[in-house]
Structure formats: structure tokens, C-alpha cells
Design an enzyme around this catalytic site. Sequence first.
Site, PDB file in Angstrom:
ATOM      1  N   GLU A  18       0.878  -1.179   0.000  1.00 14.95           N
ATOM      2  CA  GLU A  18       0.000   0.000   0.000  1.00 14.95           C
ATOM      3  C   GLU A  18       0.905   1.215   0.000  1.00 14.95           C
ATOM      4  O   GLU A  18       1.722   1.372   0.909  1.00 14.95           O
ATOM      5  CB  GLU A  18      -0.882   0.013   1.248  1.00 14.95           C
ATOM      6  CG  GLU A  18      -1.801  -1.175   1.405  1.00 14.95           C
ATOM      7  CD  GLU A  18      -2.874  -1.229   0.341  1.00 14.95           C
ATOM      8  OE1 GLU A  18      -3.142  -0.183  -0.282  1.00 14.95           O
ATOM      9  OE2 GLU A  18      -3.432  -2.312   0.129  1.00 14.95           O
TER      10      GLU A  18
ATOM     11  N   CYS B  53      -1.712   9.069   3.816  1.00 15.63           N
ATOM     12  CA  CYS B  53      -1.696   8.689   2.397  1.00 15.63           C
ATOM     13  C   CYS B  53      -2.995   9.150   1.735  1.00 15.63           C
ATOM     14  O   CYS B  53      -3.034   9.455   0.558  1.00 15.63           O
ATOM     15  CB  CYS B  53      -1.538   7.198   2.261  1.00 15.63           C
ATOM     16  SG  CYS B  53      -2.737   6.292   3.228  1.00 15.63           S
TER      17      CYS B  53
HETATM   18  P1  NAD Z   1       8.654   4.655   4.148  1.00 13.92           P
HETATM   19  O1  NAD Z   1       8.516   4.003   2.841  1.00 13.92           O
HETATM   20  O2  NAD Z   1       9.808   5.546   4.349  1.00 13.92           O
HETATM   21  O3  NAD Z   1       8.769   3.541   5.280  1.00 13.92           O
HETATM   22  C1  NAD Z   1       7.816   2.529   5.437  1.00 13.92           C
HETATM   23  C2  NAD Z   1       8.451   1.339   6.112  1.00 13.92           C
HETATM   24  O4  NAD Z   1       9.366   0.767   5.232  1.00 13.92           O
HETATM   25  C3  NAD Z   1       9.244   1.701   7.368  1.00 13.92           C
HETATM   26  O5  NAD Z   1       9.044   0.685   8.321  1.00 13.92           O
HETATM   27  C4  NAD Z   1      10.662   1.703   6.867  1.00 13.92           C
HETATM   28  O6  NAD Z   1      11.606   1.430   7.882  1.00 13.92           O
HETATM   29  C5  NAD Z   1      10.622   0.585   5.859  1.00 13.92           C
HETATM   30  N1  NAD Z   1      11.655   0.630   4.823  1.00 13.92           N
HETATM   31  C6  NAD Z   1      12.286   1.715   4.307  1.00 13.92           C
HETATM   32  N2  NAD Z   1      13.168   1.329   3.357  1.00 13.92           N
HETATM   33  C7  NAD Z   1      13.077   0.009   3.253  1.00 13.92           C
HETATM   34  C8  NAD Z   1      13.706  -0.965   2.437  1.00 13.92           C
HETATM   35  N3  NAD Z   1      14.610  -0.636   1.543  1.00 13.92           N
HETATM   36  N4  NAD Z   1      13.350  -2.246   2.596  1.00 13.92           N
HETATM   37  C9  NAD Z   1      12.441  -2.599   3.500  1.00 13.92           C
HETATM   38  N5  NAD Z   1      11.816  -1.737   4.296  1.00 13.92           N
HETATM   39  C10 NAD Z   1      12.126  -0.446   4.178  1.00 13.92           C
HETATM   40  O7  NAD Z   1       7.284   5.365   4.460  1.00 13.92           O
HETATM   41  P2  NAD Z   1       6.864   6.220   5.748  1.00 13.92           P
HETATM   42  O8  NAD Z   1       7.510   7.542   5.702  1.00 13.92           O
HETATM   43  O9  NAD Z   1       6.992   5.406   6.990  1.00 13.92           O
HETATM   44  O10 NAD Z   1       5.303   6.391   5.495  1.00 13.92           O
HETATM   45  C11 NAD Z   1       4.800   7.387   4.692  1.00 13.92           C
HETATM   46  C12 NAD Z   1       4.401   6.830   3.345  1.00 13.92           C
HETATM   47  O11 NAD Z   1       3.522   5.745   3.520  1.00 13.92           O
HETATM   48  C13 NAD Z   1       3.665   7.825   2.485  1.00 13.92           C
HETATM   49  O12 NAD Z   1       4.133   7.728   1.170  1.00 13.92           O
HETATM   50  C14 NAD Z   1       2.233   7.365   2.580  1.00 13.92           C
HETATM   51  O13 NAD Z   1       1.433   7.741   1.500  1.00 13.92           O
HETATM   52  C15 NAD Z   1       2.380   5.910   2.691  1.00 13.92           C
HETATM   53  N6  NAD Z   1       1.239   5.295   3.325  1.00 13.92           N
HETATM   54  C16 NAD Z   1       0.369   4.590   2.569  1.00 13.92           C
HETATM   55  C17 NAD Z   1      -0.742   4.032   3.136  1.00 13.92           C
HETATM   56  C18 NAD Z   1      -1.741   3.236   2.324  1.00 13.92           C
HETATM   57  O14 NAD Z   1      -2.542   2.538   2.901  1.00 13.92           O
HETATM   58  N7  NAD Z   1      -1.704   3.309   1.011  1.00 13.92           N
HETATM   59  C19 NAD Z   1      -0.996   4.212   4.503  1.00 13.92           C
HETATM   60  C20 NAD Z   1      -0.074   4.929   5.258  1.00 13.92           C
HETATM   61  C21 NAD Z   1       1.050   5.465   4.658  1.00 13.92           C
END
Ligand code: NAD
Length: 978
Positions: free
Chosen positions: A741, A775
Site C-alpha cells: 500500500e 496517504c
Molecule cells: P517509508 O517508505 O519511508 O517507510 C515505510 C516502512 O518501510 C518503514 O518501516 C521503513 O523502515 C521501511 N523501509 C524503508 N526502506 C526500506 C527498504 N529498503 N526495505 C524494507 N523496508 C524499508 O514510508 P513512511 O515515511 O513510513 O510512510 C509514509 C508513506 O507511507 C507515504 O508515502 C504514505 O502515503 C504511505 N502510506 C500509505 C498508506 C496506504 O494505505 N496506502 C498508509 C499509510 C502510509
Amino acid sequence: MSRESFEALQEKIRAVGAELQGCMKEEVPSLFEKKRWVGRIMERVMQDEEFKVRLFRFVDVLPSLKSDDLVVRVLNEYFSARDLDAPPIIKRGLERLSKGGVSSFVAARIARSGVAALGRQFIAGSDPASCGKTMEALRTEGVDLSIDLLGETVVSDREAKDYRERYIELLDYLRARRTGMSRIRPERKTGSFGISLKISSFYSQLDPMDWERSLENTLNGLRPVVDSAIEAGIPLTFDMEHYHLKDLTIALFKRILEEYPDFPLAGIALQAYLRDTAHDLMGIVEWAEKSRIRILVRLVKGAYWDYEVAVSRQKGWPIPTFLDKGDTDRNYETLTKLVLENARYVYPAFATHNMRSISHAIAAADALNVPGDAFEFQMLFGMAEPLRRALLKRGNRVTVYTPVGEFIPGMAYLIRRLLENSSDESFLRKSFFENRPLDELIQPPKPAGVKEKEGPPGLFRNEPPADFSVASNRQEMMFALRTVKAQLGSRFPLSVAGMEVFTQGEIVSRNPARPDEIIGIMSSGGGEEADTAVDDARKTFESWEKTDPDERAGYLFRAAAEMRKQRFELAALEIYETGKTWKDADGDITEAIDYLEYYGREMMRLGRKRRLGDYPGEGNEYSYVPRGVGVVISPWNFPLAIPTGMVSASIVAGNCVIFKPSGFSPVTGWKLFEIFNRSGLPKGVLQFLTGPGGGVGEHLVTHRDIDFIAFTGSRETGLRIVRLAGETRPGQRNVKKVIAEMGGKNAVIIDETADLDEAVRGVLESALVYQGQKCSACSRVIVVGHVYDQFTPRLRDAIESIRIGPPEDPGSFMGPVVDITAKEKVEEYIELGRREGVPILIREEKGLYVGPALFEGISPDSRLARQEIFGPVIVLLRAQDLDEALEIANGTSYALTGGLFSRSPGNIMKTRRDFRVGNLYINRKITGALVGRQPFGGFGMSGVGSKAGGPDYLLQFMNPKSISENTMRRGFTPEVRQ
Ligand code: NAD
């Protein structure tokens, strides 16, 4: 009451009823006079429910339609002659229109003048000066007036100030006329004008959650009005609005009178449809007695019944009103008696058009020896005139509640009146439209004692949000904030292979509102811990996959119960760790509970093997088996709900899972792990591993023995995970399944028929709650046609009025962004906005706070209008028409949420079809999807996977399995049950 006195009272009521009826003779209220257009329309409304709904909706939208063509189009959409049995007058008009027999100019004029006639029925004039004659005529009849200034919903400080000025102008106007006009009641020192006011119009950020500040700021707004009213000798009555403002209204009323004890006969309205009102009334009486301030109590039945019932049902809160009209009527009589018994301290004003309630009040006053001039009746302008005159004739005092104001703001009032008059329960309808006999009309109310039906046991229901208008909930939250604060700063381990592991590496979680404040120090794992966790998960999987699905669901239900117990502490932790405000944090906890309850039930449903086909000698079975071992990688912005959803779906489906929370919310993540532990979940089914995303996260994603990855986060990370998971490693047994997501660039369209009160509030909520770090948040607002010029200043003023501050302060609408990098990124976009467009408003803030920014003149192709910002930046875009608006809205690669504010059935239909988003919201905010009601998730670059909180979600965590058995043995085909 003894049988004799009851009978005597009924006898007296009958006598008063007969007397009133005698006075009325054959008079009919103007609203029901069939020779008038309004009377004919009302007749139709009362006979045809479908027509009523369409007419009300059309009446509601008409004043905001600027062009004649638009009026005609919307008229056609509501009353297409084809599918509606419209009254001949409308039908003929529509037919002529469609044949081109009438120009849109003429048609629009007819429609406008028809609705204006309805408006004139209930609204005395657009401003005080324009209704001078009407008021004078009423006063010559011998009634007092209580003037209600109609207005838009106040969404900004500027609007509150404008409203206040209008009250003061009204007071000046009345003062100038008071002497000339009050000769009819020389004995009434207070004069014969009054004003009814709504406290919600004095402070745009009014919210009982922020109790003290709401009281203080509303008082500040009220003082100049009270000063003017005292000077003019004109009494004020506080109207009662929605239930959630009730306690605040009463508190405010007392405070203002304590400050101005000499205020002439201040009044407050109480609603008989509320179960609490007897208690509130006695509280007010005691207060009046103690403080020796005589006040007016206006007893009404209540005008927001539909709203109160709908909102309570939607939120899962107890319904504050009676469910049956008979119960309300009975309560009205109970309250009548109470208020009359206390007529020494309060002056009762019975605001009703119901002849039984009126006769009862007169009879009860008589029985209690309350003199006729110690109470009064109140009636609405344009309604029940015969009753009014009959009361005047028999010497009772009558006040007419007289709305004054422009049409658009008055519309809500008008619709409420129309609904009230045409409802099956309406006394006026029964009396004057259906001509029911007097005996029936003055029967004692028959309370049915209707109770809210409980759903079938086990039915999924969303966890109700905390109602912070209730004092005990506010206190619990305050207490939780103190308790959690005292515990901040602890160290937390990982949980790997059933062992707690403290590591050398650490992640320090900080409070974004005060970055020096440490929330917790979290151990940070690497490849070694990840490998151990995966090995252990594989072993545990062998037994866990065989566990009965119902038993697995049981762990989720126990976890939900545990979360419920800790809900305020969990919310407090989120407030400190991620900068969520009260309601937003609470919403995250209830959503987490919902996932547990919903997925538990879903697994019980999916866990039943299905038999397919019905053929002799053949047994076909369809079932689901778990995928194996997975990793859950979650973001920080819904620190409990999102991981709860992904973790609970994984384990209830029979998988073992390693949970890696975001580095910004590890302590909340640990709480989730603890809650599952307390539910008795066998060790190894869920393991907790924090660490850098690019380190331990990526290690897990690429691990040979990981079968699926449930990820929520940014598009960049999501796409990287999709790519990495697509590579097969030596010894890998499964193609990795990725559920990802990701982000959004969500738009809200506002068309020319939109209700701007709703649209401004909807955009504010969607774009700025949680600083736009959702999001689903709105970051583009596309406004169609001329509405742009009306909408934009209202939105700007509203943004200017919101409070930005520490999230633990219940008055903060916005808090800080999550860290300095987030702030810098948002500021870069703000700079881009300054370069490429025109800033309408940029609020400068310190620390990790970022003021909201509103831009116009931005090209829809600009980065600002296409990239996810994840902050409080709104781009306003203009569109010629809905087609262009949809083209702009669909012009990004994301497809997550979208919204439309419109009252055009045609536009709503088109948008439903053509807006390319996973979650479309119409006439409401675009955030806050509820589990089981608005399953959530997008497509395009917003995600792969089916919707969280929806009926297909769990299927992604399982493999379907089909088994077919030949049950025929030597030609016999007995029925074999699996
Ligand atoms: P992010 O992608 O920076 O991090 C998300 C998770 O991924 C964290 O736990 C992070 O540690 C991990 N991560 C980062 N790099 C990684 C890698 N290379 N491999 C594996 N894991 C890794 O996102 P964020 O800043 O925590 O959240 C904000 C984003 O999430 C926004 O873009 C938002 O739109 C999205 N979001 C989407 C939904 C949805 O349901 N569509 C809901 C909430 C947030």
C-alpha cells in the site's frame, strides 16, 4: 399522580383544547392553504415521499446556483419528468422545457420565485430593515418577537466576527425601534423584542473537547453582544443546537450570567427529545435559585432528531434522544410540570405547536396556580397562526421565533421546517392537513418506550470513537497523558525466537513536538537477528498452520479486548511519539481494534471448507491454506492501526510473521507486540524486530525463506520491495507475494452546486488533520467555475483560524511533522510553490511545526500538483467544468482517494464512474476510512493488493486449495460428508 387528579387534569386539557379549537374555528395555517402555491406544494410533499426528498434537495441547492442554465439542468436532474410522478405544474414545465418551449431564463425564474415563496413563508426577511413591516404587523397582533439571525456555518474567525457584528447591528436596529414598538406590553420592562443566538457562531474552533478554551473564546465573542443587549434592554436566549454542544451551551449560559447577573431575562432552550433534559433542567433550576437570577427556559421538542440519531448510529454512540415521538411528547409534559413547579425561579416558555402540549401546559399551570402571565408560548414564524391567535385571544402570552437572514445560509433552517411540517408525526399535519378530530389530537401521549435494536450476536461493529464532549472521556485522556509521560524514556528489546534481545545498536524515538523528549530507546537488530527470527518462524509455522481458524481468531479477539482496556494510554503514546492530535490518535486505536475484530470474523468465515458442485460420486472441496512466513513492514503515520491490520491478517490466516515497525514509531509497535503476547499467542508466531528499513528490512524482504511481504509506506520503498521480492534466491520455495500500500496525490473536486459550508470543512479535515501526513490526505482542490471565488477566501480564512500547537493540547488542530527531514521536504515544496504559483496563505511556524500553505496559479503538470508531499500543502486548481476537473484529478499516476462536493445528481453519477481512485468519497472528508464500511486501498502507483478492512483482504495471505475425491466404490455412490 392519583387517578382522580389525573382524570381532572385530562378533563381540563380537553376543555382548554375545545376552547382553543373554538377560537380557531375553521382557520387554516397559511402553510396549508391550498389556494396558495406553497399550500399546494406542501400537500404534494405530504403525499409523496420521493417527491419530498427531491424537492427538499432541490430547495437546498437552488440558492447557490448562479446561472439560469445551471438551475434548469439541476431542476431536470431532480425532477426528470420521465421517472417521476411530479405534480402537473412541474411536469408540464419540464416537458415544455425539454421541447424548448420555455427559455432557461423563464424556467429559472419560475423555480426561483417558487422557492422564494417557500422561503418567505418561514423567513421574515433578508435583514432586519427588510422585515420591519412584518415585525410591526406581528406586534400589532400582540405578540413578542425573538429574532434568530440565520447564517452560514462559521468556519473562520472572520466569519465569527462578521456574525457578531450582525448581532450588534440587529441590536442597534431594535433599540432604535424598541420604544415605538413596545407599547403593547408596557408592563414588560424587558421590552417585546428578544434575540435567539447560537453559540456555535461565536467561535470558529468551538469544540467541547477543548472545553476551557472554547468557553473562554466564545465568551470573548459574546461579551460585546451582551453589552449591547444590556444597553438596549433586549433579552437573549441561547438556542440549543446539536447534542455534543449541549453541556457547553449550558456551562456558557451560566458563566455569562454569573458575569452579568443583571442581564434582563436571559433564556436557554432545552430539548424534550433528549433523555438528559429533566436532569439538566433541574440543574438549571437549582443554579437559578442559588444565584438568584431569574431566567427563561424555552422548552422545545428538538429540531435535530434525524441528525442526532444518524450521527449516533454512525459512530456507535448511545442515542441521546428518545426513539419514539410518544416518548418525547410524554417527556415534554414531564418537563412542563417541572418547569411550572419551579416558576418562581424560571420563566417557562413553551415552544410548541402541538395543541395537546399547549393545552396540557395551560391545565398544568392552572393546577399549580401559576398565573397566566408567569409563562408564555412560543411559535415559529409562518406556522400555526390559528393556534397563535387562539392563544392570544384567551389572554396567553405568545412570542414568535422570527428568523431573519439571507437565503443560502437560511436554507438549513428552511429545510428543517419543511421536514418538520411534513413528517408523519407532525401535529400540524395531523391537525390541519388530515383534519383529525379534537379528541384524537388531545389524547395523552403514548410512549412506546422504543429501544435501539441490538444486532445479532457476533456481528462486526466498528469500535466507537471516544466522545470527547463527555467530561469523563476528557478526564481519562488527560490522566493517560500524564501516566504515559511519566513512563517515557525506557529501553525496549527485540523479541526474536521467543527471547527478549537488547542490542548494541539503538533507535531513539523522540517526541516531534519537543525533540529533546525521548519516548523510548529501542534495540535495533540486523541480519543475524533476522535470520534467527525467520528460522524460528519456520519451525513455529508447522504447528501454527494446523491450529483451527476459529482458535486463531480467538487470539485476535483477546488482543482487541486488551487494546480496548488500554485505549487511552495507547492514544496518549501516539500523541507523544508521532504528534497525532487527540481525535486522530483515538481514531488510530479504534481502527486497530476494528481490524482485529473484523479479520477474526473474516477468518471464521473463510476457514469453513466449501463444497463445490453437487454431483454423485464426487466430493469437491475448496479451502485456504496459509502462505508460510511473512514480514510486515509498516509506516509511522498510523502507528498502531496499520501494523495491527497487517499483522493480524497474517497470523489469523495461519502464517508466522516478523513485524518491523517504522523507526519513528517503534514504541507504539512494541505495545502491539505486547498486546498480542498478552492474548496468549504462542511464541514464534509473531516476532518483533526493529532496525533500519534499508538494513534489517531489506534483509528480510530478500530472505530466501520469506514467503510474503505486507508493506505499507512510500511509493519509492514499495516499488523497491516489489523489485527485490521478484528476484528468486537459491533454495527459495515460493514466489514471494507482495502486498504494498503506497502513497497518493489526492484531489477533491468542488462543483458549482456544492454546499460550501461542508466543502470548506471537508477540505480542512482532509488536507490538514495530522498535518497532511496521511496517504489519503487531500493535497489538490479542484474548483469548478465561479464557485472558486467564493470558496477560496473562505478556505483561506478557515486555515488562518485553526490552532497549531502541541498535540497533547486538545485545542490543537494541527501538530508538528514527524522529523526535520520531513519539515525540510515540505518547505522545499513550499518554495517551489512560491516560484511557480501564487501563495494565498503560508503560515510560518517554528520547531518541527510547518504552517499550512495554500497556493493557486499552479499548473496541473507541476511537481507540486503531481508529487506526494506528505505535509500541509494545498494546491487550488480551477476547472471550467466537471470534465476538466476529472481530467486534472485523474492526471497523476496515483489512484488512492478522491472526493467530490456536489448537489447535482448528474455530476455525482458521472464522478462515480469516471474518477479513477480506490476510495471515492462524496460530500464528506476523504480520510478516515472505516474497517468493514469503507475498505481502503488504491491502485495505479498507490498500491498492489486488495483493500484493507474489506472482504478480500485475508485472501492475499493464503493460497486457495481445491480437493476432489472420487467417492464412488464399486458403483455405489453413498452421500459422503467431509
Ligand atoms: P517509508 O517508505 O519511508 O517507510 C515505510 C516502512 O518501510 C518503514 O518501516 C521503513 O523502515 C521501511 N523501509 C524503508 N526502506 C526500506 C527498504 N529498503 N526495505 C524494507 N523496508 C524499508 O514510508 P513512511 O515515511 O513510513 O510512510 C509514509 C508513506 O507511507 C507515504 O508515502 C504514505 O502515503 C504511505 N502510506 C500509505 C498508506 C496506504 O494505505 N496506502 C498508509 C499509510 C502510509
